[in-house]
Enzyme design. Structure first.
Site: not given
Length: 304
Positions: A63, A65, A67-68, A141, A208, A266
């Protein structure tokens, strides 16, 4: 035989720490390099891990976000700089197409590599290459988020002593494979009489998510489940509010799926160490590890 293993390039969540970078995970599998969720600083992590970025052939974004995915643009630029000759396949939720484009073209550079996009809009088998297949499932999520399963098929292995005793050789072997049963010198020979099935490996990668059935489906009998566990159980309310899992919940998913091994990752920056994660999860699922940067989890092909 080519190297098979999962290398942790980062294991933090939204905020990196002094000891944990944004998440990034490299799966080397049957001659390919599969990079999952390259967070910020991923190309530098390759240097510390002493792995050439050129091994990467496929990039998976669960996804969008930050940090990914913040390492996506720099990884593609690095692969351009290294002049890789193989195509780079990129898999991501179709709803995030505009974010993929922004990351890919976020700076000025001359793109020379072939990038093959695979925007995914439905669950199921994404691709099947014969020697392994890629599956995607929608997780639970805050935004569209995909979990992944990489599976190789079962293979038939002949038992040499039984083959010799049955007098099988040459073209008749292929006939036995095709038909499953043949007649040789008035004897009926079945494929299962002279062979065994080597179970193909499978690995599930879950970013997530709240606990959900999709995780169990992805990790069913998997050799490794790499699973987010952002919080400890004492902060379960935060996990619920932010659509994440605790170590205990991740272990419950692994147990339900009957996975062989669980690797937690994570981790929230609020935790300085990860020993409690292993302790908490281990009460439910004993074969558990906390991801550590630059650690590799090797898994040679199953013998049986």
């Amino acid at each position: 035989m080519s190297y098979r293993g999962l290398t942790i390039l980062g294991c933090s969540s939204q905020q990196p720490t002094r000891h944990r970078n944004h998440g990034a995970y490299l799966l080397r599998w049957n001659g390919e390099g599969l990079l999952f969720d390259p967070g910020e600083g991923t190309q530098r992590q390759f240097i510390y891990a002493n792995i050439a970025p050129t091994v990467v052939s496929r990039i998976f974004i669960s996804h969008f976000h930050g940090d990914h995915c913040l390492g996506l643009g720099s990884m593609l630029m690095r692969l351009n700089l290294d002049k890789v000759s193989h195509p780079i396949h990129c898999y991501y939720p179709a709803s995030g197409k505009k974010y993929f484009d922004r990351l890919r073209y976020s700076t000025i550079y001359h793109e020379t590599i072939k990038v093959v996009e695979h925007p995914i809009s439905s669950e199921g088998i994404v691709e099947d290459f014969g020697n392994f297949r890629i599956e995607a499932r929608q997780l639970d999520h805050l935004v569209d988020t995909l979990g992944w399963r990489i599976t190789e098929p079962d293979t038939t292995k002949f038992i040499s002593e039984k083959i010799k005793a049955a007098g099988l050789k040459g073209p008749i072997m292929q006939e036995l494979i095709n038909k499953g049963i043949i007649k040789v010198n008035n004897n009926i020979i079945r494929l299962e009489d002279v062979s065994y099935t080597r179970k193909g490996d499978s690995i599930a990668v879950v970013a997530d998510s709240l606990p959900c059935q999709a995780i169990v489906d992805l990790a069913k009998n998997a050799r490794i489940l790499l699973c987010e566990s952002t919080y400890l159980e004492e902060h379960a309310h935060l996990a619920k509010n932010h659509y994440h899992m605790t170590a205990k919940q991740a272990a419950e998913q692994a147990k339900r799926a009957e996975a062989q091994q669980l690797i937690l990752t994570h981790f929230s920056a609020r935790y300085n160490t990860t020993e409690q994660f292993v302790q908490e999860a281990g009460e439910i699922f004993p074969n558990v590890f906390a991801a550590e940067e630059f650690c590799s989890y090797e898994f040679p092909k199953n013998a049986n």
